[in-house]
Design a protein around this motif. Structure first.
Motif, PDB file in Angstrom:
ATOM      1  N   ALA A  79      30.156   6.317  -2.527  1.00  0.00           N
ATOM      2  CA  ALA A  79      29.504   7.577  -2.164  1.00  0.00           C
ATOM      3  C   ALA A  79      30.355   8.732  -2.678  1.00  0.00           C
ATOM      4  O   ALA A  79      31.597   8.662  -2.661  1.00  0.00           O
ATOM      5  CB  ALA A  79      29.321   7.684  -0.656  1.00  0.00           C
ATOM      6  N   VAL A  80      29.713   9.788  -3.134  1.00  0.00           N
ATOM      7  CA  VAL A  80      30.415  10.966  -3.640  1.00  0.00           C
ATOM      8  C   VAL A  80      29.716  12.226  -3.143  1.00  0.00           C
ATOM      9  O   VAL A  80      28.532  12.199  -2.780  1.00  0.00           O
ATOM     10  CB  VAL A  80      30.464  10.990  -5.182  1.00  0.00           C
ATOM     11  N   ALA A  81      30.456  13.328  -3.132  1.00  0.00           N
ATOM     12  CA  ALA A  81      29.861  14.659  -2.981  1.00  0.00           C
ATOM     13  C   ALA A  81      29.596  15.165  -4.384  1.00  0.00           C
ATOM     14  O   ALA A  81      30.518  15.290  -5.192  1.00  0.00           O
ATOM     15  CB  ALA A  81      30.809  15.590  -2.240  1.00  0.00           C
ATOM     16  N   SER A  82      28.335  15.428  -4.718  1.00  0.00           N
ATOM     17  CA  SER A  82      27.966  15.642  -6.108  1.00  0.00           C
ATOM     18  C   SER A  82      27.136  16.900  -6.321  1.00  0.00           C
ATOM     19  O   SER A  82      26.263  17.226  -5.513  1.00  0.00           O
ATOM     20  CB  SER A  82      27.185  14.426  -6.629  1.00  0.00           C
ATOM     21  N   TYR A  83      27.431  17.588  -7.429  1.00  0.00           N
ATOM     22  CA  TYR A  83      26.555  18.640  -7.935  1.00  0.00           C
ATOM     23  C   TYR A  83      25.454  18.066  -8.821  1.00  0.00           C
ATOM     24  O   TYR A  83      24.525  18.777  -9.195  1.00  0.00           O
ATOM     25  CB  TYR A  83      27.357  19.637  -8.773  1.00  0.00           C
ATOM     26  N   GLY A  84      25.586  16.793  -9.186  1.00  0.00           N
ATOM     27  CA  GLY A  84      24.697  16.276 -10.204  1.00  0.00           C
ATOM     28  C   GLY A  84      24.939  17.020 -11.504  1.00  0.00           C
ATOM     29  O   GLY A  84      26.081  17.362 -11.846  1.00  0.00           O
ATOM     30  N   SER A  85      23.891  17.302 -12.232  1.00  0.00           N
ATOM     31  CA  SER A  85      24.024  18.021 -13.501  1.00  0.00           C
ATOM     32  C   SER A  85      23.869  19.527 -13.335  1.00  0.00           C
ATOM     33  O   SER A  85      23.918  20.273 -14.316  1.00  0.00           O
ATOM     34  CB  SER A  85      22.980  17.507 -14.495  1.00  0.00           C
ATOM     35  N   ARG A  86      23.690  20.000 -12.091  1.00  0.00           N
ATOM     36  CA  ARG A  86      23.517  21.430 -11.856  1.00  0.00           C
ATOM     37  C   ARG A  86      24.825  22.185 -12.115  1.00  0.00           C
ATOM     38  O   ARG A  86      25.900  21.677 -11.830  1.00  0.00           O
ATOM     39  CB  ARG A  86      23.094  21.687 -10.404  1.00  0.00           C
ATOM     40  N   PRO A  87      24.747  23.396 -12.621  1.00  0.00           N
ATOM     41  CA  PRO A  87      25.961  24.198 -12.768  1.00  0.00           C
ATOM     42  C   PRO A  87      26.429  24.717 -11.412  1.00  0.00           C
ATOM     43  O   PRO A  87      25.652  24.819 -10.464  1.00  0.00           O
ATOM     44  CB  PRO A  87      25.534  25.347 -13.680  1.00  0.00           C
ATOM     45  N   TRP A  88      27.703  25.018 -11.348  1.00  0.00           N
ATOM     46  CA  TRP A  88      28.272  25.673 -10.171  1.00  0.00           C
ATOM     47  C   TRP A  88      27.625  27.040 -10.009  1.00  0.00           C
ATOM     48  O   TRP A  88      27.395  27.767 -10.974  1.00  0.00           O
ATOM     49  CB  TRP A  88      29.778  25.799 -10.375  1.00  0.00           C
ATOM     50  N   SER A  89      27.329  27.416  -8.774  1.00  0.00           N
ATOM     51  CA  SER A  89      26.644  28.695  -8.521  1.00  0.00           C
ATOM     52  C   SER A  89      27.565  29.729  -7.881  1.00  0.00           C
ATOM     53  O   SER A  89      27.136  30.575  -7.105  1.00  0.00           O
ATOM     54  CB  SER A  89      25.408  28.471  -7.642  1.00  0.00           C
ATOM     55  N   ASP A  90      28.858  29.652  -8.201  1.00  0.00           N
ATOM     56  CA  ASP A  90      29.872  30.654  -7.833  1.00  0.00           C
ATOM     57  C   ASP A  90      30.343  30.578  -6.383  1.00  0.00           C
ATOM     58  O   ASP A  90      31.208  31.345  -5.978  1.00  0.00           O
ATOM     59  CB  ASP A  90      29.379  32.082  -8.110  1.00  0.00           C
ATOM     60  N   GLU A  91      29.787  29.664  -5.584  1.00  0.00           N
ATOM     61  CA  GLU A  91      30.190  29.593  -4.182  1.00  0.00           C
ATOM     62  C   GLU A  91      31.437  28.717  -4.028  1.00  0.00           C
ATOM     63  O   GLU A  91      31.723  27.859  -4.868  1.00  0.00           O
ATOM     64  CB  GLU A  91      29.048  29.028  -3.322  1.00  0.00           C
ATOM     65  N   PHE A  92      32.205  28.942  -2.959  1.00  0.00           N
ATOM     66  CA  PHE A  92      33.301  28.027  -2.651  1.00  0.00           C
ATOM     67  C   PHE A  92      33.540  27.889  -1.155  1.00  0.00           C
ATOM     68  O   PHE A  92      34.207  26.967  -0.722  1.00  0.00           O
ATOM     69  CB  PHE A  92      34.598  28.454  -3.360  1.00  0.00           C
ATOM     70  N   HIS A  93      33.028  28.808  -0.334  1.00  0.00           N
ATOM     71  CA  HIS A  93      33.154  28.629   1.119  1.00  0.00           C
ATOM     72  C   HIS A  93      32.438  27.362   1.578  1.00  0.00           C
ATOM     73  O   HIS A  93      32.933  26.644   2.438  1.00  0.00           O
ATOM     74  CB  HIS A  93      32.567  29.836   1.850  1.00  0.00           C
ATOM     75  N   LYS A  94      31.308  27.111   1.003  1.00  0.00           N
ATOM     76  CA  LYS A  94      30.530  25.909   1.308  1.00  0.00           C
ATOM     77  C   LYS A  94      29.893  25.435   0.007  1.00  0.00           C
ATOM     78  O   LYS A  94      28.902  25.991  -0.454  1.00  0.00           O
ATOM     79  CB  LYS A  94      29.450  26.202   2.355  1.00  0.00           C
ATOM     80  N   LEU A  95      30.484  24.412  -0.592  1.00  0.00           N
ATOM     81  CA  LEU A  95      29.959  23.926  -1.863  1.00  0.00           C
ATOM     82  C   LEU A  95      28.557  23.351  -1.672  1.00  0.00           C
ATOM     83  O   LEU A  95      28.274  22.679  -0.676  1.00  0.00           O
ATOM     84  CB  LEU A  95      30.877  22.851  -2.445  1.00  0.00           C
ATOM     85  N   LYS A  96      27.708  23.572  -2.649  1.00  0.00           N
ATOM     86  CA  LYS A  96      26.327  23.099  -2.579  1.00  0.00           C
ATOM     87  C   LYS A  96      26.207  21.693  -3.165  1.00  0.00           C
ATOM     88  O   LYS A  96      25.411  21.422  -4.055  1.00  0.00           O
ATOM     89  CB  LYS A  96      25.405  24.074  -3.307  1.00  0.00           C
ATOM     90  N   THR A  97      27.029  20.799  -2.631  1.00  0.00           N
ATOM     91  CA  THR A  97      27.008  19.413  -3.090  1.00  0.00           C
ATOM     92  C   THR A  97      26.083  18.568  -2.220  1.00  0.00           C
ATOM     93  O   THR A  97      25.803  18.903  -1.065  1.00  0.00           O
ATOM     94  CB  THR A  97      28.415  18.805  -3.058  1.00  0.00           C
ATOM     95  N   ASP A  98      25.620  17.467  -2.787  1.00  0.00           N
ATOM     96  CA  ASP A  98      24.777  16.500  -2.086  1.00  0.00           C
ATOM     97  C   ASP A  98      25.528  15.184  -1.958  1.00  0.00           C
ATOM     98  O   ASP A  98      26.510  14.927  -2.681  1.00  0.00           O
ATOM     99  CB  ASP A  98      23.471  16.266  -2.853  1.00  0.00           C
ATOM    100  N   ILE A  99      25.068  14.329  -1.056  1.00  0.00           N
ATOM    101  CA  ILE A  99      25.645  13.000  -0.922  1.00  0.00           C
ATOM    102  C   ILE A  99      24.860  12.049  -1.816  1.00  0.00           C
ATOM    103  O   ILE A  99      23.645  11.875  -1.668  1.00  0.00           O
ATOM    104  CB  ILE A  99      25.622  12.523   0.540  1.00  0.00           C
ATOM    105  N   VAL A 100      25.562  11.445  -2.747  1.00  0.00           N
ATOM    106  CA  VAL A 100      24.978  10.532  -3.726  1.00  0.00           C
ATOM    107  C   VAL A 100      25.699   9.192  -3.633  1.00  0.00           C
ATOM    108  O   VAL A 100      26.920   9.147  -3.453  1.00  0.00           O
ATOM    109  CB  VAL A 100      25.107  11.113  -5.148  1.00  0.00           C
ATOM    110  N   ILE A 101      24.947   8.095  -3.744  1.00  0.00           N
ATOM    111  CA  ILE A 101      25.555   6.765  -3.732  1.00  0.00           C
ATOM    112  C   ILE A 101      25.145   6.002  -4.986  1.00  0.00           C
ATOM    113  O   ILE A 101      24.107   6.286  -5.596  1.00  0.00           O
ATOM    114  CB  ILE A 101      25.193   5.962  -2.472  1.00  0.00           C
ATOM    115  N   PHE A 102      25.966   5.044  -5.362  1.00  0.00           N
ATOM    116  CA  PHE A 102      25.644   4.143  -6.473  1.00  0.00           C
ATOM    117  C   PHE A 102      26.443   2.858  -6.299  1.00  0.00           C
ATOM    118  O   PHE A 102      27.446   2.818  -5.574  1.00  0.00           O
ATOM    119  CB  PHE A 102      25.932   4.790  -7.830  1.00  0.00           C
TER     120      PHE A 102
END
Length: 620
Positions: free
Chosen positions: A155-178
């Motif tokens: 399991a990872v915290a992932s942005y996928g292929s999306r670019p970073w959107s300038d935030e850092f207080h709360k990263l817009k990552t999703d939970i992805v498994i493989f």
């Protein structure tokens, strides 16, 4: 030809961490027995983000003892660490996990396909080889890997292929498994979350900032045939509001979660155990070290031990002083890099001396100006006894009184017996002109350029370097408008002539008018000694690690970069989760061996005085 010389810079808070990895018996916590804390490391450099390999307290962890973050393994009773396989050319490794004789980790050595993406990705290799395999698809960004109990799922915290959107207080990552055997087939199981941890092979816990403003731990149960199920699914919140909980680690039976917490009644981050059945917290580190911060808990495979990292303190062996200089690995052979304990360094014309703010030591330090708040320094390139500085509070509004000063002193009496030298301070800007700061002297020594709030906005001006505006010196505006121009070098990331003409922007992330170039956030610009290169901090590489898992950094995307004056030749110099700032580029190559770099022999006392993220508030 590659650039040469030596770069001095600071990293916010980093010199004061003194991190080491500690362990306690987990059963002592839940049985309310007396706790005994053990240090599992040797106190060299900083050691952090550990994981147990077994239930004998063998650990894998990150250390920066070689000038960059590398992966090490320590066995009980053996002081010398083993260097584990690493990604060739990488100056950043993080979050190591060993499972079934295989090592998993984060590295940031491969440049992404476009700017404003993190370089962070997950890799793995067998422990007895150095055959590193990338598990994150190219173009994707992954943080914080966790391996299931069987070792089959990741399991990872992932942005996928999306670019970073300038935030850092709360990263817009999703939970992805493989699956470990098929990393290209990825399943987004939950939107919004970070720092996953497994219970068995079917339950994932992770942290997320809830809608009520509290960071909390959430639980996600995978269906039996999850690969044929509908995702993403809604997780269940397990920790209550009223306390921030981060960076979970779950016991093997899924009954207890170790978390880092922030509570209203303390400013310190502590490790606690949350009992899922009783819905009750058990304090851990608040009972041991109530006035230290503690980070990122981890649990041994059979839940015998609980680990974490903290400032090592005085009760353990190890380095107890802040080094004057700390060598940092450079990606360019002829360009040396040193992290220093201080801010705003500036070289004397000969390169023999360095002026700096804060408590700083080189081979020797002398106090030039005491008892006044000063920041940002510029040494006159023509006068070895003249430094320009700002006097007044830093990071204030345009109309706050801050004044530019010229400090003249005598360097001929500098010796090892002298602690202070006399200086003459001449104020160059009027008191009624607002916030005047960040002076930079012209190459001929005749003028200074500085930022002033006298118009109601922070714009750039030049003035005579000797007389200022108080002694009939003329002041010339370079920029004018409702924006902020700040931290000028005599040439800046916007290049402008000394008469205010030929203003042009140095384009780094994209073409003029593009979305990419308009996202640039460039700070702390300075020139190379030959004026062929610019050195600066930039947000172009996104965020390298989850900021909520670390102490405070105002701009955790602030990595050092260089580029030529036309914006070409852009190269990244640092990779870490910190804010690197206020660099200076010197012509003289310093003899590293002559800089009092001996471990624990010189420097101020290491006290662990760093801050928690200022954007985490309990006033909700």
């Amino acid at each position: 030809m590659d650039p040469r010389g030596i770069i001095l810079f600071t990293t916010v808070g980093r010199p004061y961490y003194g991190f080491d990895v500690f362990s306690v018996d987990l059963h002592s916590i839940v049985s309310s027995s007396s706790l005994k804390e053990r240090c599992l490391r040797d106190g060299v450099s900083i050691n952090f983000n550990g994981q147990y390999v077994d239930d004998e307290e063998t650990i894998v962890y990150i250390s920066e003892r070689t000038g960059s973050s590398r992966i090490y393994l320590n066995r009980p009773g053996i002081l010398k660490p083993e260097v584990l396989p690493f990604a060739q050319g990488s100056l950043f490794h993080d979050r190591p996990v060993v499972k079934n004789a295989r090592l998993y980790f984060v590295s940031a050595h491969e440049q992404p396909d476009k700017p404003f993406k993190s370089w962070s990705a997950v890799y793995s290799c067998e422990l007895d080889t150095n055959d590193v395999v990338r598990l994150t698809p190219y173009g994707d960004v992954d943080y914080s890997p966790a391996v299931s109990r069987s070792g089959q799922l990741i399991a990872v915290a992932s942005y996928g292929s999306r670019p970073w959107s300038d935030e850092f207080h709360k990263l817009k990552t999703d939970i992805v498994i493989f699956r470990e055997s098929d990393p290209s087939t990825r399943i987004l199981v939950c939107r919004g979350g970070g720092w996953p941890t497994w219970s068995g092979d079917s339950t994932i816990f992770f942290h997320r900032k809830a809608d009520d403003g509290w960071w909390s731990i959430f639980r996600l149960d995978l269906p039996e045939n999850f690969e044929n199920s509908e995702f993403p699914i809604t997780p269940c919140r397990v920790t209550p509001p009223g306390v921030h909980t981060f960076t979970p680690a779950v016991t093997h039976d899924g009954k207890l979660i170790a978390v880092a917490t922030r509570r209203r009644d303390t400013s310190f981050r502590h490790i606690e155990i949350f009992d899922l059945q009783a819905e009750k917290f058990h304090p851990v580190t608040a009972l041991l070290n109530p006035r230290y911060h503690h980070y990122n808990p981890f649990v041994s495979p059979e839940s015998l031990f609980l680990g974490y990292h903290r400032f090592r303190g005085e009760s353990t062996q190890g380095e107890s002083r802040i080094p004057y200089f700390e060598q940092v690995s450079s990606p360019i052979k002829e360009l040396q890099m040193l992290r220093l304990d201080g801010l705003f360094p500036t070289y004397s014309p000969t390169g023999e001396f360095i002026a700096i703010n804060h408590d700083f030591d080189g081979s020797k330090r002398w106090n030039v100006l005491k008892g006044r708040t000063c920041f940002y320094n510029s040494w006159s390139p023509r006068e070895k006894n003249v430094i320009y500085t700002s006097i007044g509070p830093i990071f204030q509004s345009a109309n706050t009184t801050v004044r530019v000063a010229r400090i003249t002193f005598d360097t001929s009496n500098l010796n090892d017996q002298t602690e202070e030298i006399s200086a003459v301070v001449k104020i160059l800007t009027r008191e009624d002109t607002g916030n005047n700061a960040f002076p930079s002297c012209s190459p001929d020594g005749n003028f200074i350029v500085f930022r002033s709030g006298r118009s109601g906005y922070k714009n750039l001006y030049t003035v005579d370097a000797v007389n200022g505006e108080l002694d009939s010196g003329s002041i010339r505006p370079l920029t004018k408008g409702p924006w902020i121009d700040t931290m000028p070098s005599w040439f800046s990331i916007y290049l402008i002539g000394p008469d205010g003409s030929d203003l042009r922007r140095v384009l780094l992330a994209g073409a003029e008018g593009s979305d990419e170039v308009n996202r640039e956030r460039i700070n702390h610009v300075c020139f190379s000694p030959d004026s062929e290169w610019l050195l600066f901090t930039a947000n172009i590489g996104g965020v390298t690690a989850e900021p909520v898992s670390m102490p405070n950094h105002f701009q955790p995307y602030g990595e050092l970069h260089i580029a030529r004056l036309d914006g070409s030749g852009l190269r990244r110099l640092t990779w870490n989760g910190y804010e690197n700032a206020t660099p200076a580029w010197g012509r003289t190559e310093i003899d590293i061996g002559g800089l009092s770099l001996g471990r624990d022999t010189v420097g101020d006392k290491l006290t662990g005085q760093f801050a928690e993220p200022l954007w985490i508030s309990c006033d909700i």
